[in-house]
Design a protein around this motif. Structure first.
Motif, PDB file in Angstrom:
ATOM      1  N   VAL A 104       0.864  -1.179   0.000  1.00  0.00           N
ATOM      2  CA  VAL A 104       0.000   0.000   0.000  1.00  0.00           C
ATOM      3  C   VAL A 104       0.900   1.227   0.000  1.00  0.00           C
ATOM      4  O   VAL A 104       1.762   1.375   0.876  1.00  0.00           O
ATOM      5  CB  VAL A 104      -0.936   0.030   1.225  1.00  0.00           C
ATOM      6  N   LEU A 105       0.727   2.104  -0.963  1.00  0.00           N
ATOM      7  CA  LEU A 105       1.544   3.305  -1.089  1.00  0.00           C
ATOM      8  C   LEU A 105       0.639   4.530  -0.988  1.00  0.00           C
ATOM      9  O   LEU A 105      -0.350   4.636  -1.721  1.00  0.00           O
ATOM     10  CB  LEU A 105       2.282   3.316  -2.430  1.00  0.00           C
ATOM     11  N   THR A 106       0.979   5.439  -0.074  1.00  0.00           N
ATOM     12  CA  THR A 106       0.189   6.653   0.128  1.00  0.00           C
ATOM     13  C   THR A 106       1.031   7.872  -0.215  1.00  0.00           C
ATOM     14  O   THR A 106       2.150   8.019   0.277  1.00  0.00           O
ATOM     15  CB  THR A 106      -0.303   6.751   1.585  1.00  0.00           C
ATOM     16  N   VAL A 107       0.488   8.728  -1.057  1.00  0.00           N
ATOM     17  CA  VAL A 107       1.184   9.931  -1.526  1.00  0.00           C
ATOM     18  C   VAL A 107       0.497  11.160  -0.948  1.00  0.00           C
ATOM     19  O   VAL A 107      -0.713  11.353  -1.136  1.00  0.00           O
ATOM     20  CB  VAL A 107       1.181  10.008  -3.063  1.00  0.00           C
ATOM     21  N   THR A 108       1.257  11.995  -0.236  1.00  0.00           N
ATOM     22  CA  THR A 108       0.743  13.268   0.279  1.00  0.00           C
ATOM     23  C   THR A 108       1.803  14.346   0.099  1.00  0.00           C
ATOM     24  O   THR A 108       2.921  14.069  -0.331  1.00  0.00           O
ATOM     25  CB  THR A 108       0.365  13.170   1.769  1.00  0.00           C
ATOM     26  N   ALA A 109       1.439  15.574   0.454  1.00  0.00           N
ATOM     27  CA  ALA A 109       2.309  16.753   0.394  1.00  0.00           C
ATOM     28  C   ALA A 109       2.587  17.194  -1.043  1.00  0.00           C
ATOM     29  O   ALA A 109       2.503  18.383  -1.357  1.00  0.00           O
ATOM     30  CB  ALA A 109       3.620  16.540   1.150  1.00  0.00           C
ATOM     31  N   ALA A 110       2.911  16.272  -1.926  1.00  0.00           N
ATOM     32  CA  ALA A 110       3.133  16.623  -3.326  1.00  0.00           C
ATOM     33  C   ALA A 110       1.831  16.931  -4.040  1.00  0.00           C
ATOM     34  O   ALA A 110       1.827  17.631  -5.057  1.00  0.00           O
ATOM     35  CB  ALA A 110       3.853  15.492  -4.045  1.00  0.00           C
ATOM     36  N   THR A 111       0.732  16.401  -3.495  1.00  0.00           N
ATOM     37  CA  THR A 111      -0.564  16.480  -4.169  1.00  0.00           C
ATOM     38  C   THR A 111      -1.576  17.246  -3.323  1.00  0.00           C
ATOM     39  O   THR A 111      -1.436  17.347  -2.108  1.00  0.00           O
ATOM     40  CB  THR A 111      -1.105  15.066  -4.456  1.00  0.00           C
ATOM     41  N   VAL A 112      -2.617  17.746  -3.971  1.00  0.00           N
ATOM     42  CA  VAL A 112      -3.606  18.574  -3.278  1.00  0.00           C
ATOM     43  C   VAL A 112      -4.456  17.775  -2.309  1.00  0.00           C
ATOM     44  O   VAL A 112      -5.093  18.334  -1.415  1.00  0.00           O
ATOM     45  CB  VAL A 112      -4.513  19.302  -4.288  1.00  0.00           C
ATOM     46  N   ASP A 123       1.402  23.400  -6.769  1.00  0.00           N
ATOM     47  CA  ASP A 123       2.263  24.413  -7.384  1.00  0.00           C
ATOM     48  C   ASP A 123       2.314  25.610  -6.446  1.00  0.00           C
ATOM     49  O   ASP A 123       1.374  26.407  -6.375  1.00  0.00           O
ATOM     50  CB  ASP A 123       1.697  24.819  -8.751  1.00  0.00           C
ATOM     51  N   ASP A 124       3.395  25.726  -5.680  1.00  0.00           N
ATOM     52  CA  ASP A 124       3.548  26.874  -4.782  1.00  0.00           C
ATOM     53  C   ASP A 124       5.028  27.133  -4.540  1.00  0.00           C
ATOM     54  O   ASP A 124       5.887  26.536  -5.206  1.00  0.00           O
ATOM     55  CB  ASP A 124       2.787  26.659  -3.460  1.00  0.00           C
ATOM     56  N   VAL A 125       5.329  28.011  -3.593  1.00  0.00           N
ATOM     57  CA  VAL A 125       6.724  28.392  -3.357  1.00  0.00           C
ATOM     58  C   VAL A 125       7.553  27.251  -2.786  1.00  0.00           C
ATOM     59  O   VAL A 125       8.788  27.336  -2.767  1.00  0.00           O
ATOM     60  CB  VAL A 125       6.799  29.607  -2.399  1.00  0.00           C
ATOM     61  N   HIS A 126       6.919  26.199  -2.336  1.00  0.00           N
ATOM     62  CA  HIS A 126       7.647  25.071  -1.759  1.00  0.00           C
ATOM     63  C   HIS A 126       8.040  24.019  -2.798  1.00  0.00           C
ATOM     64  O   HIS A 126       8.654  23.006  -2.437  1.00  0.00           O
ATOM     65  CB  HIS A 126       6.811  24.424  -0.655  1.00  0.00           C
ATOM     66  N   GLY A 127       7.678  24.253  -4.076  1.00  0.00           N
ATOM     67  CA  GLY A 127       8.096  23.318  -5.109  1.00  0.00           C
ATOM     68  C   GLY A 127       7.198  23.338  -6.324  1.00  0.00           C
ATOM     69  O   GLY A 127       5.975  23.462  -6.199  1.00  0.00           O
ATOM     70  N   LEU A 128       7.797  23.216  -7.502  1.00  0.00           N
ATOM     71  CA  LEU A 128       7.035  23.179  -8.745  1.00  0.00           C
ATOM     72  C   LEU A 128       6.421  21.791  -8.961  1.00  0.00           C
ATOM     73  O   LEU A 128       6.962  20.785  -8.495  1.00  0.00           O
ATOM     74  CB  LEU A 128       7.937  23.527  -9.924  1.00  0.00           C
ATOM     75  N   PRO A 129       5.316  21.720  -9.690  1.00  0.00           N
ATOM     76  CA  PRO A 129       4.665  20.432  -9.925  1.00  0.00           C
ATOM     77  C   PRO A 129       5.579  19.388 -10.571  1.00  0.00           C
ATOM     78  O   PRO A 129       5.550  18.215 -10.176  1.00  0.00           O
ATOM     79  CB  PRO A 129       3.496  20.791 -10.847  1.00  0.00           C
ATOM     80  N   ALA A 130       6.383  19.793 -11.540  1.00  0.00           N
ATOM     81  CA  ALA A 130       7.260  18.837 -12.219  1.00  0.00           C
ATOM     82  C   ALA A 130       8.268  18.220 -11.250  1.00  0.00           C
ATOM     83  O   ALA A 130       8.571  17.020 -11.317  1.00  0.00           O
ATOM     84  CB  ALA A 130       7.978  19.522 -13.377  1.00  0.00           C
TER      85      ALA A 130
END
Length: 267
Positions: free
Chosen positions: A202-210, A241-248
């Protein structure tokens, strides 16, 4: 920040007391962080005296008013090894002082719904289920469905988050944690948690995504299968997409950390 429009504080508060202009108050670290000009009354939940963490036969129940300090210092249920490993890592991901740890709450972190919220990552990764109280009764919702976007949740007017239950089946076994930021002590820009679920992953993705995204595999996939699943599950416009990192950059780190977690837990 002073909330100069507030004229009354109700303590302790109950669900049936809510009216337009009210705001639920727990730790208040998010509530007092910015102007709230439409708030005229605060409903105090801390005074309700909810037990921070309760052990049940089916898992752990974390009260919405449980503080970060309560969570970090919890030493019970030692057999729930995955919980203790991830709770420690996620509490540290706050990168906050002890003053914040003693005030900020688990429920407040979920309800603020900021992408970098580490309590969102913790409870989502451990298959957390939210208990919601409202004028029409109670309902339950998974954490992955509770947080719907950047600063948005599934809460309706008058509803409050009472607790989050973590099922026993998710609280043991091997886990892997990855966090990335533009700065050594910066806000999380990417936070991934992996957990072995029997033979699967099980893989959970947060912080990078809304909002949190979760991928489940019946068996540990190979690198190509995992990469394809991540691309298919998370749309490009879901990356923050904010000052803490670009989406790419966030998308790149997500793919990299996902593979690192897969390789670590496949062994």
């Amino acid at each position: 920040m002073d909330l100069h429009t507030v004229v009354e504080v109700v303590s302790p508060a109950a669900v049936g007391q809510w009216r337009p202009g009210d705001a639920w108050l727990a730790g208040g670290t998010a509530l007092f962080a910015e102007p709230q000009t439409d708030v005229t009354r605060l409903l105090d939940l801390v005074a309700a005296g909810w037990t921070p963490i309760t052990v049940h036969g089916h898992g752990l129940e974390i009260a919405a008013t449980c503080t970060v300090a309560d969570l970090a210092g919890y030493a019970g249920a030692e057999h729930f090894t995955a919980f203790h490993e991830l709770a420690t890592a996620c509490c540290r991901a706050f990168l906050a002082s002890f003053k914040i740890w003693n005030v900020a709450t688990v429920g407040g972190n979920l309800c603020a719904a900021l992408p970098a919220g580490p309590m969102i990552a913790l409870t989502a990764a451990l298959d957390g289920e939210c208990l919601i109280f409202g004028p029409d009764g109670e309902r339950r919702l998974s954490v992955t469905r509770f947080v719907t976007g950047d600063g948005a949740t599934a809460l309706a007017a008058g509803e409050l988050l009472r607790s989050i239950t973590l099922p026993a089946a998710a609280l043991t076994g091997r886990t892997a944690f990855r966090q990335g930021s533009l700065f050594a002590h910066g806000r999380s820009a990417v936070l991934l948690i992996g957990r072995r679920d029997g033979a699967g992953l099980v893989l959970t993705v947060t912080a990078a995504t809304v909002r949190p995204f979760q991928l489940s595999f019946a068996e540990v996939p190979d690198a190509g299968e995992l990469a394809a699943a991540v691309r298919a599950t998370i749309p490009d416009d879901a990356y923050v997409d904010d000052v803490h990192g670009l989406p790419a950059w966030r998308r790149h780190l997500t793919a990299r950390y996902a593979e690192e977690i897969r390789a670590e837990l496949a062994g």
